[in-house]
Design a protein around this motif. Structure first.
Motif, PDB file in Angstrom:
ATOM      1  N   ASP A   1     -13.379  -8.115   8.307  1.00 37.78           N
ATOM      2  CA  ASP A   1     -14.087  -7.741   7.078  1.00 37.78           C
ATOM      3  C   ASP A   1     -13.608  -8.537   5.857  1.00 37.78           C
ATOM      4  OD1 ASP A   1     -11.667  -6.606   6.341  1.00 37.78           O
ATOM      5  OD2 ASP A   1     -12.362  -4.536   6.460  1.00 37.78           O
ATOM      6  N   SER A   2     -12.768  -9.538   6.087  1.00 38.39           N
ATOM      7  CA  SER A   2     -12.266 -10.464   5.057  1.00 38.39           C
ATOM      8  C   SER A   2     -11.162  -9.886   4.171  1.00 38.39           C
ATOM      9  CB  SER A   2     -13.413 -10.966   4.145  1.00 38.39           C
ATOM     10  OG  SER A   2     -14.444 -11.540   4.911  1.00 38.39           O
ATOM     11  N   THR A   3     -10.649  -8.715   4.507  1.00 35.75           N
ATOM     12  CA  THR A   3      -9.600  -8.105   3.690  1.00 35.75           C
ATOM     13  C   THR A   3      -8.259  -8.069   4.411  1.00 35.75           C
ATOM     14  OG1 THR A   3      -9.935  -5.817   4.451  1.00 35.75           O
ATOM     15  CG2 THR A   3     -11.329  -6.595   2.626  1.00 35.75           C
ATOM     16  N   ILE A   4      -7.222  -7.872   3.583  1.00 39.71           N
ATOM     17  CA  ILE A   4      -5.860  -7.639   4.045  1.00 39.71           C
ATOM     18  C   ILE A   4      -5.424  -6.312   3.433  1.00 39.71           C
ATOM     19  CG2 ILE A   4      -3.479  -8.505   4.027  1.00 39.71           C
ATOM     20  CD1 ILE A   4      -4.844 -11.291   3.292  1.00 39.71           C
ATOM     21  N   LYS A   5      -4.753  -5.475   4.215  1.00 34.73           N
ATOM     22  CA  LYS A   5      -4.312  -4.184   3.697  1.00 34.73           C
ATOM     23  C   LYS A   5      -2.831  -3.973   3.985  1.00 34.73           C
ATOM     24  CE  LYS A   5      -8.844  -2.034   3.855  1.00 34.73           C
ATOM     25  NZ  LYS A   5      -9.613  -0.771   4.031  1.00 34.73           N
ATOM     26  N   ILE A   6      -2.155  -3.347   3.019  1.00 36.68           N
ATOM     27  CA  ILE A   6      -0.750  -2.975   3.182  1.00 36.68           C
ATOM     28  C   ILE A   6      -0.679  -1.456   3.305  1.00 36.68           C
ATOM     29  CG2 ILE A   6       1.570  -3.040   2.197  1.00 36.68           C
ATOM     30  CD1 ILE A   6       0.632  -5.785   2.782  1.00 36.68           C
ATOM     31  N   TRP A   7       0.012  -0.994   4.355  1.00 37.22           N
ATOM     32  CA  TRP A   7       0.103   0.425   4.646  1.00 37.22           C
ATOM     33  C   TRP A   7       1.537   0.917   4.502  1.00 37.22           C
ATOM     34  CZ3 TRP A   7      -4.667   2.507   5.755  1.00 37.22           C
ATOM     35  CH2 TRP A   7      -5.669   1.589   6.101  1.00 37.22           C
ATOM     36  N   ASP A   8       1.708   2.065   3.888  1.00 40.97           N
ATOM     37  CA  ASP A   8       2.993   2.757   3.819  1.00 40.97           C
ATOM     38  C   ASP A   8       3.053   3.658   5.042  1.00 40.97           C
ATOM     39  OD1 ASP A   8       5.069   4.545   3.399  1.00 40.97           O
ATOM     40  OD2 ASP A   8       4.621   4.848   1.276  1.00 40.97           O
ATOM     41  N   VAL A   9       3.806   3.244   6.067  1.00 36.51           N
ATOM     42  CA  VAL A   9       3.827   4.007   7.321  1.00 36.51           C
ATOM     43  C   VAL A   9       4.832   5.157   7.288  1.00 36.51           C
ATOM     44  CG1 VAL A   9       2.983   2.075   8.695  1.00 36.51           C
ATOM     45  CG2 VAL A   9       5.445   2.356   8.395  1.00 36.51           C
ATOM     46  N   VAL A  10       5.625   5.238   6.215  1.00 38.26           N
ATOM     47  CA  VAL A  10       6.527   6.381   6.045  1.00 38.26           C
ATOM     48  C   VAL A  10       5.737   7.589   5.556  1.00 38.26           C
ATOM     49  CG1 VAL A  10       8.512   7.298   4.792  1.00 38.26           C
ATOM     50  CG2 VAL A  10       8.538   4.928   5.599  1.00 38.26           C
ATOM     51  N   ASN A  11       4.877   7.351   4.558  1.00 36.76           N
ATOM     52  CA  ASN A  11       4.063   8.427   3.979  1.00 36.76           C
ATOM     53  C   ASN A  11       2.652   8.475   4.539  1.00 36.76           C
ATOM     54  OD1 ASN A  11       6.052   9.430   2.007  1.00 36.76           O
ATOM     55  ND2 ASN A  11       5.813   7.408   1.083  1.00 36.76           N
ATOM     56  N   GLY A  12       2.305   7.516   5.378  1.00 37.04           N
ATOM     57  CA  GLY A  12       1.001   7.530   6.022  1.00 37.04           C
ATOM     58  C   GLY A  12      -0.154   7.299   5.081  1.00 37.04           C
ATOM     59  N   GLN A  13      -0.075   6.255   4.237  1.00 34.90           N
ATOM     60  CA  GLN A  13      -1.138   5.998   3.281  1.00 34.90           C
ATOM     61  C   GLN A  13      -1.283   4.505   3.006  1.00 34.90           C
ATOM     62  OE1 GLN A  13       0.175   8.139  -0.199  1.00 34.90           O
ATOM     63  NE2 GLN A  13       1.430   6.450  -0.925  1.00 34.90           N
ATOM     64  N   ILE A  14      -2.438   4.133   2.499  1.00 30.59           N
ATOM     65  CA  ILE A  14      -2.657   2.744   2.117  1.00 30.59           C
ATOM     66  C   ILE A  14      -2.035   2.496   0.748  1.00 30.59           C
ATOM     67  CG2 ILE A  14      -4.913   3.238   1.072  1.00 30.59           C
ATOM     68  CD1 ILE A  14      -5.801   0.453   2.095  1.00 30.59           C
ATOM     69  N   LEU A  15      -1.403   1.328   0.590  1.00 35.75           N
ATOM     70  CA  LEU A  15      -0.846   0.940  -0.707  1.00 35.75           C
ATOM     71  C   LEU A  15      -1.850   0.117  -1.494  1.00 35.75           C
ATOM     72  CD1 LEU A  15       2.874  -0.034  -0.014  1.00 35.75           C
ATOM     73  CD2 LEU A  15       1.983   2.063  -1.031  1.00 35.75           C
ATOM     74  N   TYR A  16      -2.363  -0.939  -0.868  1.00 27.76           N
ATOM     75  CA  TYR A  16      -3.362  -1.733  -1.562  1.00 27.76           C
ATOM     76  C   TYR A  16      -4.166  -2.590  -0.597  1.00 27.76           C
ATOM     77  CZ  TYR A  16       0.606  -5.078  -1.710  1.00 27.76           C
ATOM     78  OH  TYR A  16       1.677  -5.874  -1.409  1.00 27.76           O
ATOM     79  N   THR A  17      -5.320  -3.024  -1.083  1.00 30.84           N
ATOM     80  CA  THR A  17      -6.223  -3.916  -0.357  1.00 30.84           C
ATOM     81  C   THR A  17      -6.279  -5.248  -1.090  1.00 30.84           C
ATOM     82  OG1 THR A  17      -7.574  -2.062   0.418  1.00 30.84           O
ATOM     83  CG2 THR A  17      -8.577  -4.252   0.494  1.00 30.84           C
ATOM     84  N   VAL A  18      -6.154  -6.327  -0.333  1.00 29.58           N
ATOM     85  CA  VAL A  18      -6.135  -7.669  -0.906  1.00 29.58           C
ATOM     86  C   VAL A  18      -7.424  -8.409  -0.548  1.00 29.58           C
ATOM     87  CG1 VAL A  18      -4.944  -9.881  -0.920  1.00 29.58           C
ATOM     88  CG2 VAL A  18      -3.626  -7.776  -0.772  1.00 29.58           C
ATOM     89  N   HIS A  19      -8.032  -9.005  -1.569  1.00 25.67           N
ATOM     90  CA  HIS A  19      -9.219  -9.832  -1.382  1.00 25.67           C
ATOM     91  C   HIS A  19      -8.880 -11.259  -1.796  1.00 25.67           C
ATOM     92  CE1 HIS A  19     -11.773  -6.187  -1.045  1.00 25.67           C
ATOM     93  NE2 HIS A  19     -10.912  -5.704  -1.927  1.00 25.67           N
ATOM     94  N   GLY A  20      -9.196 -12.211  -0.962  1.00 28.12           N
ATOM     95  CA  GLY A  20      -8.894 -13.593  -1.303  1.00 28.12           C
ATOM     96  C   GLY A  20      -9.575 -14.592  -0.392  1.00 28.12           C
ATOM     97  N   HIS A  21      -9.835 -14.187   0.844  1.00 25.02           N
ATOM     98  CA  HIS A  21     -10.473 -15.080   1.806  1.00 25.02           C
ATOM     99  C   HIS A  21     -11.991 -14.936   1.764  1.00 25.02           C
ATOM    100  CE1 HIS A  21      -6.994 -16.737   3.971  1.00 25.02           C
ATOM    101  NE2 HIS A  21      -6.404 -15.580   3.716  1.00 25.02           N
ATOM    102  N   GLU A  22     -12.664 -16.006   2.096  1.00 18.66           N
ATOM    103  CA  GLU A  22     -14.122 -16.004   2.153  1.00 18.66           C
ATOM    104  C   GLU A  22     -14.587 -16.000   3.608  1.00 18.66           C
ATOM    105  OE1 GLU A  22     -15.516 -19.291  -0.131  1.00 18.66           O
ATOM    106  OE2 GLU A  22     -14.690 -18.528  -2.019  1.00 18.66           O
ATOM    107  N   GLY A  23     -14.121 -15.021   4.332  1.00 19.79           N
ATOM    108  CA  GLY A  23     -14.454 -14.895   5.744  1.00 19.79           C
ATOM    109  C   GLY A  23     -13.388 -14.086   6.446  1.00 19.79           C
TER     110      GLY A  23
END
Length: 207
Positions: free
Chosen positions: A133-155
């Motif tokens: 889906d062209s995104t990168i995501k960082i997950w906090d696996v201690v608290n079980g939640q998403i930290l942020y979504t990164v957009h930068g690639h065109e594909g």
């Protein structure tokens, strides 16, 4: 050295002895990813048969099969302490298993397309994922939640990896661009679900 193949077999090679040392058979379709545990005593593998398999390297024996994904599994990764494995699938989900209890302990409806790559931060508290889906995501696996979504690639983003100290991560995609990003996870996190368009440190394009 381990390899996984379209013939659904895993091969083990000894680099010091420069020879083939064994075959692991158990998958019923193409193998997409194989990884050693941090202590090299175990192997995790995944593939188009929707499964993740855990193997004993010394005994060359299957320990357990995890059947929790609804489609092919593209990637698998051990946590830095070797107690958990994470998997990313065509079903758009990330799952985390405790290899001691053989139980699913976390489940994320992660992306809007196939999950292609996973990597743990060296401290084991964060997991990075990339997707078609062209995104990168960082997950906090201690608290079980998403930290942020990164957009930068065109594909689609095919691969992600943290630096050894965890201060940076890099991503590569079908847009033929390699991007290096500042991770910003050691000191502070972001609220659950908040999206951050992070500025990359450096990008490289193939000529």
């Amino acid at each position: 050295l381990i390899t996984g193949s379209n013939d659904s077999q895993i091969k083990l090679f000894s680099i010091p002895e420069k020879k083939f040392t064994g075959t692991f058979q158990g998958h019923s379709s193409i193998i997409k990813c194989v990884k050693f545990s941090p202590d090299s005593r175990l192997i995790a593998s995944c593939g188009d048969d929707h499964t993740i398999k855990l193997w004993d390297v010394t005994k060359k024996k299957l320990i357990h099969t995890f059947i929790d994904h609804l489609d092919g599994v593209n990637t698998v990764k051990f946590s830095p302490d070797g107690t958990c494995i994470s998997s990313g699938s065509v079903d758009k989900k990330i799952k985390i298993f405790d290899i001691r209890s053989k139980r699913l302990i976390q489940h994320y409806d992660a992306h809007s397309a196939s999950v292609m790559s996973l990597c743990y931060h060296p401290n084991g508290k964060y997991l990075i994922s990339s997707s078609m889906d062209s995104t990168i995501k960082i997950w906090d696996v201690v608290n079980g939640q998403i930290l942020y979504t990164v957009h930068g690639h065109e594909g689609p983003v095919c691969s992600v990896d943290f630096s050894r100290d965890g201060d940076y991560f890099c991503s590569g995609g079908t847009d033929q661009v390699l991007i290096i990003w500042k991770s910003n996870v050691a000191g502070e996190g972001f609220p659950k679900g908040e999206k951050k368009k992070k500025k990359n440190v450096k990008s490289y394009t193939s000529s």
